[in-house]
Enzyme design. Structure first.
Site, short mmCIF file in Angstrom:
data_model
loop_
_atom_site.label_atom_id
_atom_site.label_comp_id
_atom_site.label_asym_id
_atom_site.label_seq_id
_atom_site.Cartn_x
_atom_site.Cartn_y
_atom_site.Cartn_z
N GLY A 86 65.17 140.56 95.24
CA GLY A 86 66.62 140.72 95.22
C GLY A 86 67.04 141.65 94.10
N GLY A 89 67.55 141.41 88.52
CA GLY A 89 66.90 141.72 87.24
C GLY A 89 65.58 140.98 87.08
N LEU A 90 64.86 140.79 88.17
CA LEU A 90 63.60 140.03 88.11
C LEU A 90 62.38 140.93 88.00
CD1 LEU A 90 64.43 137.24 90.74
CD2 LEU A 90 64.51 137.05 88.25
N GLY A 91 62.59 142.18 87.59
CA GLY A 91 61.44 143.04 87.31
C GLY A 91 60.97 143.86 88.49
N SER A 92 61.90 144.29 89.34
CA SER A 92 61.46 145.02 90.54
C SER A 92 60.86 146.39 90.19
CB SER A 92 62.60 145.16 91.56
OG SER A 92 63.69 145.81 91.00
N SER A 93 61.35 147.06 89.14
CA SER A 93 60.80 148.39 88.81
C SER A 93 59.33 148.28 88.41
CB SER A 93 61.57 149.04 87.66
OG SER A 93 62.94 148.98 87.90
N ALA A 94 59.03 147.31 87.54
CA ALA A 94 57.63 147.14 87.11
C ALA A 94 56.77 146.67 88.27
CB ALA A 94 57.55 146.14 85.96
N ALA A 95 57.29 145.72 89.07
CA ALA A 95 56.48 145.16 90.17
C ALA A 95 56.16 146.24 91.20
CB ALA A 95 57.20 143.98 90.81
N ASP A 136 57.23 143.76 81.11
CA ASP A 136 57.37 143.45 82.54
C ASP A 136 56.15 143.93 83.32
OD1 ASP A 136 58.10 146.03 81.89
OD2 ASP A 136 60.00 146.03 82.99
#
Ligand code: PMV
Length: 285
Positions: A86, A89-95, A136
């Site tokens: 979603g 701000g749960l770290g989508s760029s790093a993931a 992250d």
């Protein structure tokens, strides 16, 4: 190999945000939500991206460029993403970066150690964001709950068990870059004031590591609330975040703090049992 798939988890910052940018340690946990990246070579002349759930494709483009430079590859590829994270701000760029680098390595049969995966992914993030600690990326690469050293970038596993943690969305997206910049400007103006806060945060991080190892959630909760107060003094909290922290405290939380850069996104809560009060947007992690 024709089509390959890799996944990487998102994260929540548990203790130590901002101070970690200046070389102090932090504690970050990976969550049970993932980004999946599928890569295949295409016969077309240029790359094709189909990347729903990834708001900013610059991380994908930069990872691809760095990988090509390092491993001398040039085939045009088709990249497809799927995200459970979603826009909280749960770290989508790093993931997405970590999952893509893993997938590219698979596509070319290159064995990457976790250290190499971290290095290339962190370089990707730095290329886009300029200032970032890499916490992250470490969470996405190593998983579990880890102590991450902002200076050496070394990782120490604290536990693989799931923490009794909830995330509550504040209703507002945060800009990590602008919050990092805000702390930088405060530090330029008042270096001693900010350094003292960072030292206090580092003390909390070290105490929290022990408390997590001992499953002393009451202590962890207390330390979280102390960490939040220090983030308020750094000027990165908001009225909305403070209000959430207060309401969750009244609803029975053992401790609550903002998580990440501040300015919005999520607060995290240590709970003895589920907080079921209506009105909280609880994200399943
Ligand atoms: O906003 P987030 O969830 O990406 O967290 C940023 C945390 C900072 O410490 C402010 C920045 C960093 O790179 O460590």
């Amino acid at each position: 190999m024709s089509k390959v798939t890799s996944t990487a988890p998102g994260k929540l910052m548990v203790f130590g945000e901002h101070a970690v940018v200046y070389g102090y340690p932090c504690i970050v946990t990976s969550i049970n939500k993932y980004i999946t990246v599928e890569v295949e070579k295409t016969k077309l002349e240029s790359d094709i991206f189909h990347t729903p759930g990834v708001p900013d494709t610059s991380f994908i483009r930069n990872a691809l460029n760095l990988f090509r430079e390092k491993y001398n590859t040039e085939d045009p590829v088709s990249i497809t993403t799927q995200s459970d994270l979603g826009n909280y701000g749960l770290g989508s760029s790093a993931a997405v970066t970590v999952a893509l680098v893993k997938a590219l390595a698979k596509l070319y049969d290159i064995r990457l150690s976790k250290k190499e995966l971290f290095k290339l992914s962190y370089e990707t993030i730095l290329g886009v964001q300029k200032t970032a600690s890499g916490f992250d990326v470490a969470a996405s690469v190593f998983g579990g709950t880890i102590l991450f050293d902002g200076k050496s970038k070394k990782v120490k596993k604290i536990t693989s068990e799931k923490l009794p943690l909830l995330a509550v969305y504040s209703g507002k997206k945060a800009s990590t870059v602008s919050m990092i910049d805000r702390v930088k400007r405060l530090r330029d103006r008042k270096p001693r004031f900010v350094e003292e806060i960072f030292l206090e945060i580092a003390r909390i991080v070290n105490e929290a590591k022990q408390a997590i190892e001992n499953c002393d959630w009451k202590r962890v909760g207390k330390l979280m609330s102390q960490n939040h107060e220090l983030l308020v003094r750094l000027g990165v909290s908001t009225k909305k975040l403070d209000d959430l922290v207060m309401r969750l405290g009244k609803a029975g939380a053992l401790g609550t703090k903002l998580s990440g850069a501040g300015g919005g996104d999520c607060v995290i809560v240590i709970v003895p049992k589920e907080i079921n009060n209506t009105g909280f947007k609880i994200i399943d992690i």
